[in-house]
Design a protein around this motif. Structure first.
Motif, PDB file in Angstrom:
ATOM      1  N   THR A  24      97.213 -26.005 -20.448  1.00 44.82           N
ATOM      2  CA  THR A  24      97.683 -26.071 -19.060  1.00 44.82           C
ATOM      3  C   THR A  24      97.836 -24.686 -18.453  1.00 44.82           C
ATOM      4  N   GLN A  25      98.211 -23.705 -19.257  1.00 43.85           N
ATOM      5  CA  GLN A  25      98.286 -22.335 -18.763  1.00 43.85           C
ATOM      6  C   GLN A  25      96.894 -21.834 -18.391  1.00 43.85           C
ATOM      7  N   ARG A  26      95.937 -22.023 -19.296  1.00 47.52           N
ATOM      8  CA  ARG A  26      94.570 -21.574 -19.030  1.00 47.52           C
ATOM      9  C   ARG A  26      93.992 -22.242 -17.780  1.00 47.52           C
ATOM     10  N   GLY A  72      91.160 -12.193 -19.273  1.00 48.96           N
ATOM     11  CA  GLY A  72      90.809 -12.529 -20.647  1.00 48.96           C
ATOM     12  C   GLY A  72      91.207 -13.949 -20.962  1.00 48.96           C
ATOM     13  N   GLU A  73      91.748 -14.126 -22.155  1.00 44.96           N
ATOM     14  CA  GLU A  73      92.184 -15.461 -22.546  1.00 44.96           C
ATOM     15  C   GLU A  73      93.574 -15.396 -23.152  1.00 44.96           C
ATOM     16  N   VAL A  74      94.246 -16.523 -23.112  1.00 49.30           N
ATOM     17  CA  VAL A  74      95.567 -16.619 -23.707  1.00 49.30           C
ATOM     18  C   VAL A  74      95.515 -17.692 -24.791  1.00 49.30           C
ATOM     19  N   THR A  75      96.187 -17.425 -25.903  1.00 53.59           N
ATOM     20  CA  THR A  75      96.274 -18.412 -26.976  1.00 53.59           C
ATOM     21  C   THR A  75      97.735 -18.588 -27.375  1.00 53.59           C
ATOM     22  N   VAL A  91     110.774 -24.119 -32.792  1.00 58.41           N
ATOM     23  CA  VAL A  91     109.376 -23.797 -33.029  1.00 58.41           C
ATOM     24  C   VAL A  91     109.114 -22.363 -32.590  1.00 58.41           C
ATOM     25  N   LYS A  92     108.721 -21.527 -33.520  1.00 60.93           N
ATOM     26  CA  LYS A  92     108.345 -20.153 -33.207  1.00 60.93           C
ATOM     27  C   LYS A  92     106.856 -20.143 -32.890  1.00 60.93           C
ATOM     28  N   VAL A  93     106.520 -19.529 -31.769  1.00 60.46           N
ATOM     29  CA  VAL A  93     105.149 -19.544 -31.260  1.00 60.46           C
ATOM     30  C   VAL A  93     104.617 -18.117 -31.177  1.00 60.46           C
ATOM     31  N   ARG A  94     103.351 -17.959 -31.532  1.00 67.02           N
ATOM     32  CA  ARG A  94     102.660 -16.688 -31.318  1.00 67.02           C
ATOM     33  C   ARG A  94     101.797 -16.861 -30.075  1.00 67.02           C
ATOM     34  N   GLN A  95     102.017 -15.986 -29.112  1.00 65.49           N
ATOM     35  CA  GLN A  95     101.309 -16.032 -27.835  1.00 65.49           C
ATOM     36  C   GLN A  95     100.527 -14.724 -27.721  1.00 65.49           C
ATOM     37  N   ALA A  96      99.239 -14.824 -27.454  1.00 66.03           N
ATOM     38  CA  ALA A  96      98.415 -13.611 -27.351  1.00 66.03           C
ATOM     39  C   ALA A  96      97.578 -13.668 -26.085  1.00 66.03           C
ATOM     40  N   TYR A  97      97.617 -12.562 -25.346  1.00 64.94           N
ATOM     41  CA  TYR A  97      96.762 -12.392 -24.177  1.00 64.94           C
ATOM     42  C   TYR A  97      95.726 -11.340 -24.538  1.00 64.94           C
ATOM     43  N   ARG A  98      94.470 -11.712 -24.496  1.00 60.78           N
ATOM     44  CA  ARG A  98      93.370 -10.801 -24.812  1.00 60.78           C
ATOM     45  C   ARG A  98      92.637 -10.474 -23.520  1.00 60.78           C
ATOM     46  N   SER A  99      92.484  -9.190 -23.232  1.00 63.73           N
ATOM     47  CA  SER A  99      91.775  -8.789 -22.014  1.00 63.73           C
ATOM     48  C   SER A  99      91.126  -7.435 -22.206  1.00 63.73           C
ATOM     49  N   ASP A 103      95.356  -5.896 -25.204  1.00 62.37           N
ATOM     50  CA  ASP A 103      96.000  -7.122 -25.653  1.00 62.37           C
ATOM     51  C   ASP A 103      97.512  -6.991 -25.558  1.00 62.37           C
ATOM     52  N   THR A 104      98.155  -8.102 -25.219  1.00 67.38           N
ATOM     53  CA  THR A 104      99.609  -8.167 -25.228  1.00 67.38           C
ATOM     54  C   THR A 104     100.022  -9.425 -25.980  1.00 67.38           C
ATOM     55  N   GLU A 105     101.267  -9.432 -26.435  1.00 66.83           N
ATOM     56  CA  GLU A 105     101.771 -10.560 -27.208  1.00 66.83           C
ATOM     57  C   GLU A 105     103.107 -11.038 -26.673  1.00 66.83           C
ATOM     58  N   GLY A 106     103.375 -12.290 -26.966  1.00 63.07           N
ATOM     59  CA  GLY A 106     104.678 -12.877 -26.722  1.00 63.07           C
ATOM     60  C   GLY A 106     105.106 -13.606 -27.979  1.00 63.07           C
ATOM     61  N   THR A 107     106.399 -13.843 -28.094  1.00 64.63           N
ATOM     62  CA  THR A 107     106.927 -14.553 -29.251  1.00 64.63           C
ATOM     63  C   THR A 107     107.953 -15.588 -28.791  1.00 64.63           C
TER      64      THR A 107
END
Length: 132
Positions: A24-26, A72-75, A91-99, A103-107
């Motif tokens: 839904t974010q993408r 880029g893309e987000v995962t 739930v711990k989530v790994r969030q990655a933005y690739r551009s 790259d940036t990350e969220g947790t």
């Protein structure tokens, strides 16, 4: 005692919600994203904005998601699930933005609740940016 097949099914359902957050974010799909939340949800953005209840989350999401831009893309990936009760999971989530810009990350941390119909919904979430 919780049956192992039930626990496995719950983990899979939770992972599907995290995958739906990514989709839904993408797609910038506001209504699809909002459908993942419990009506009494709490959401804290990566920059500390606190949103209490689905109405506040919806107002914020409708204002920012349709115009969100990234080149880029987000995962999103559920990397750790801890059941606090049979119907509540952290739930711990790994969030990655690739551009191209880097790259940036969220947790994020998602506290999710299983509803009477078996669906898992986002209930209390903290989206935290990882700084280098």
């Amino acid at each position: 005692m919780i049956r192992m097949d039930t626990r496995i099914a719950d983990v899979k359902a939770i992972e599907e919600v995290v995958a739906a957050v990514e989709r839904t974010q993408r797609a910038r799909d506001v209504e699809g994203f909002l459908a993942l939340f419990h009506p009494d949800a709490l959401w804290t953005t990566a920059h500390g904005k606190v949103l209490v209840g689905l109405d506040a989350i919806a107002e914020f999401t409708r204002a920012v998601l349709p115009g969100a831009t990234w080149d880029g893309e987000v995962t999103y990936e559920a990397v750790h699930t801890r059941f606090l009760r049979p119907d509540v999971a952290a739930v711990k989530v790994r969030q990655a933005y690739r551009s191209a810009a880097g790259d940036t990350e969220g947790t994020p941390l998602y506290v999710m609740t299983r509803q009477d119909d078996g669906r898992w919904l986002l209930h209390a979430c903290q989206n935290t940016e990882v700084r280098p």
